[in-house]
Design a protein around this motif. Structure first.
Motif, PDB file in Angstrom:
ATOM      1  N   ALA A 172       0.839  -1.202   0.000  1.00 37.28           N
ATOM      2  CA  ALA A 172       0.000   0.000   0.000  1.00 37.28           C
ATOM      3  C   ALA A 172       0.874   1.252   0.000  1.00 37.28           C
ATOM      4  CB  ALA A 172      -0.915  -0.009   1.223  1.00 37.28           C
ATOM      5  N   ALA A 173       2.090   1.109   0.532  1.00 39.70           N
ATOM      6  CA  ALA A 173       3.014   2.243   0.527  1.00 39.70           C
ATOM      7  C   ALA A 173       3.307   2.664  -0.915  1.00 39.70           C
ATOM      8  CB  ALA A 173       4.309   1.850   1.243  1.00 39.70           C
ATOM      9  N   LEU A 174       3.489   1.680  -1.771  1.00 33.66           N
ATOM     10  CA  LEU A 174       3.763   1.993  -3.180  1.00 33.66           C
ATOM     11  C   LEU A 174       2.530   2.633  -3.834  1.00 33.66           C
ATOM     12  CD1 LEU A 174       5.471   1.948  -5.718  1.00 33.66           C
ATOM     13  CD2 LEU A 174       4.817  -0.452  -6.058  1.00 33.66           C
ATOM     14  N   VAL A 175       1.369   2.125  -3.500  1.00 35.21           N
ATOM     15  CA  VAL A 175       0.125   2.701  -4.042  1.00 35.21           C
ATOM     16  C   VAL A 175       0.024   4.170  -3.638  1.00 35.21           C
ATOM     17  CG1 VAL A 175      -2.411   2.599  -3.945  1.00 35.21           C
ATOM     18  CG2 VAL A 175      -1.081   0.484  -4.111  1.00 35.21           C
TER      19      VAL A 175
ATOM     20  N   ARG B 109       4.126   9.623   6.508  1.00 36.84           N
ATOM     21  CA  ARG B 109       5.410   8.940   6.651  1.00 36.84           C
ATOM     22  C   ARG B 109       5.423   8.061   7.898  1.00 36.84           C
ATOM     23  NH1 ARG B 109      10.050  11.196   4.051  1.00 36.84           N
ATOM     24  NH2 ARG B 109      11.143  10.138   5.759  1.00 36.84           N
ATOM     25  N   THR B 110       6.308   7.101   7.869  1.00 37.29           N
ATOM     26  CA  THR B 110       6.395   6.191   9.021  1.00 37.29           C
ATOM     27  C   THR B 110       7.125   6.865  10.186  1.00 37.29           C
ATOM     28  OG1 THR B 110       8.484   5.347   8.165  1.00 37.29           O
ATOM     29  CG2 THR B 110       6.493   4.102   7.600  1.00 37.29           C
ATOM     30  N   ASP B 111       7.935   7.906   9.881  1.00 35.54           N
ATOM     31  CA  ASP B 111       8.831   8.441  10.906  1.00 35.54           C
ATOM     32  C   ASP B 111       8.436   9.785  11.494  1.00 35.54           C
ATOM     33  OD1 ASP B 111       9.250   9.727   8.556  1.00 35.54           O
ATOM     34  OD2 ASP B 111      11.424   9.419   8.483  1.00 35.54           O
ATOM     35  N   ARG B 112       7.458  10.490  10.890  1.00 40.17           N
ATOM     36  CA  ARG B 112       6.972  11.717  11.526  1.00 40.17           C
ATOM     37  C   ARG B 112       5.537  12.008  11.117  1.00 40.17           C
ATOM     38  NH1 ARG B 112       9.380  15.366   7.373  1.00 40.17           N
ATOM     39  NH2 ARG B 112      10.900  13.960   6.435  1.00 40.17           N
ATOM     40  N   PRO B 113       4.840  12.759  11.953  1.00 37.94           N
ATOM     41  CA  PRO B 113       3.428  13.051  11.662  1.00 37.94           C
ATOM     42  C   PRO B 113       3.285  14.039  10.509  1.00 37.94           C
ATOM     43  CG  PRO B 113       4.142  14.210  13.658  1.00 37.94           C
ATOM     44  CD  PRO B 113       5.286  13.357  13.232  1.00 37.94           C
TER      45      PRO B 113
END
Ligand code: 6PG
Length: 475
Positions: free
Chosen positions: A438-441, A455-459
């Protein structure tokens, strides 16, 4: 007025429900049908029953004690609307009209609102169990107001099936909640049936066993964790021989499955709610696919696998199929209960999922031992987010997942369609995956439509300037 309950619409389901009502101590049942012959025939055939025949809506209303309570058992759609209108004309505020058909729940919401404006109560009640259930005890899923339930509850409890001492009826929730839950029941029914059909097909094509031999296998499965009405009747159907040809009946039945719409409604509603009921959807689509003979003829020359995978150990293969069926069944119910949870949130209903599992233990088409396990799961945790992650089911899936994979691999290799088995497995693997594509989508969506991503690392929300210098900006 002599009758405490009435039934309008005396085709098989209505006639059987009337007889069920009349058989309970203290009930006198007013019966009415648009064509009088049906009313006369029912009353004549059952002189023992406490029936009060009516031949006009006025007579019907006059024969009922107040608050009047009438169950409509006519075809869903226009016939239901016409019957409601006719009853509203002769009923009074406080009276109760129950629609016991398979109505589409948005219709029930609309009807409930319109009828409530007249002061009359309207209750959409799902009734499951077919003809036999209507006569001897169905599972009943009523919606509607608390006020209507006060009057209706004892009557419905008296005619419902009983599971472990509990009548299979509960006040599901307001307005369309009952028909919503019945709709999902039917969606699960479609999935259950398709999974059983796929199991049969895999065994038959994989081992060459006859329908009668496979009937024995299903009968045996019915003694274990798969014990259910649908497994039981599957054995009956497979054992049946056609009188005209002497062949197994299943071999002379045209292989195009019908559908009256409740499965499609379940899927449409799930799509709108964003609930992935993929097993139910595949079961519904499998019926559609079967019913396009012209397309099937056009596709019949397309090639299949050049080699058939051998089934080395028949007994082991059959056990794998049994486990795959059980695992896929867990997924189907998990998806169905997920849809009920999402529907309740969307429509503002308070639905007790544990109570739903308990009223499905007897009377209805999907009745099964298995529903006790679901009831246990909700008893332990009433707001369970995902049924299949409850300890009992998680363990069952862990035990059967290897067999499930072998069966899907076999089906794929052999060119045997197993859409419900394989989509259930994909759902299982999808949900348990640590990372999904889903990240690629999201990246693609951002590329062509600046739809942004998180993003996985910040809001926050972000956008890459794809057609510029490809730096990232906060969106
Ligand atoms: C039940 C059944 C019942 C009926 C369906 C079948 O719970 O008693 O579900 O409602 O048999 O209408 O639906 P299809 O004709 O779509 O298979």
């Amino acid at each position: 007025a002599a009758a405490n309950i009435g039934v309008v619409g005396l085709a098989v389901m209505g006639a059987n429900l009337s007889r069920n009502l009349a058989s309970r101590e203290g009930n006198t049942v007013a019966v009415f049908n648009r064509s009088p012959q049906r009313t006369e025939a029912l009353v004549a055939a059952h002189p023992e029953a406490q029936f009060v025949p009516a031949f006009t809506y006025e007579e019907f209303a006059a024969s009922l004690q107040k608050p009047r309570t009438a169950v409509i058992m006519v075809q869903a759609g226009a016939a239901t609307d016409a019957t409601i209108d006719a009853l509203v004309d002769v009923f009074e505020p406080g009276d109760i009209i129950v629609d016991g058909g398979n109505a589409y729940f948005p219709d029930t919401i609309r009807r409930e609102r319109a009828v409530r404006a007249t002061g009359i109560n309207f209750v959409g009640a799902g009734i499951s169990g077919g003809e036999e259930g209507a006569l001897n005890g169905p599972s009943i899923m009523p919606g509607g107001s608390d006020e209507a339930w006060q009057t209706l509850g004892p009557i419905l409890r008296s005619i419902a099936a009983v599971a472990e001492g509990e009548p299979c009826v509960t006040h599901v929730g307001h307005d369309g909640a009952g028909h919503f839950v019945k709709m999902v029941h039917n969606g699960i029914e479609y999935a259950d049936m398709q999974l059983i059909a796929e199991a049969y097909d895999l065994i038959r094509r994989g081992t060459g066993k006859s329908p009668a031999e496979i009937a024995d296998i299903f009968a045996e499965w019915n003694d274990g964790e798969l014990e259910s009405y649908l497994i039981e009747i599957t054995a009956e159907v497979l054992r049946q021989n056609d009188a005209a040809t002497g062949k197994p009946l299943v071999d002379v039945i045209l292989d195009q499955a019908g559908a009256k719409g409740t499965g499609a409604w379940t899927v449409q509603t799930a799509l709108a709610l964003g609930v992935p009921v993929s097993g139910i959807a595949e079961a519904t689509f499998a019926r559609s696919l079967s019913s396009h003979p012209e397309q099937r003829a056009a596709a019949s020359s397309l090639p299949g696998p050049s080699e058939q995978p051998a089934v080395a150990d028949e007994a082991a293969f059959i056990e794998d199929v049994r486990q795959a069926l059980y695992a896929s069944k867990i997924v189907a119910y998990s998806q169905g209960f997920d849809e009920i949870r999402a529907g309740a949130a969307e429509y503002g209903w308070t639905i007790d999922l544990g109570a739903i599992s308990r009223i499905w233990r007897a009377g209805c088409i999907i009745r099964a031992q298995f529903l006790n396990r679901i009831a246990d799961a909700y008893a332990a945790e009433s707001d369970l987010a995902l049924l299949m992650s409850a300890p009992y089911f998680a363990e069952a899936l862990a035990k059967s997942q290897e067999a499930w994979r072998r069966v899907v691999v076999h089906a794929t290799g052999a060119g045997i369609p197993a859409p419900a088995f394989s989509s259930s497995l994909a759902y299982y693997d999808g949900l348990r995956a640590e990372r999904l594509p889903a990240a690629l989508v999201q990246g693609q969506r951002d590329f062509f439509g600046a739809h942004t991503y998180r993003r996985t690392d910040r809001p926050g929300s972000f956008h890459t300037l794809w057609s510029g210098d490809r730096s990232e900006i906060s969106a």
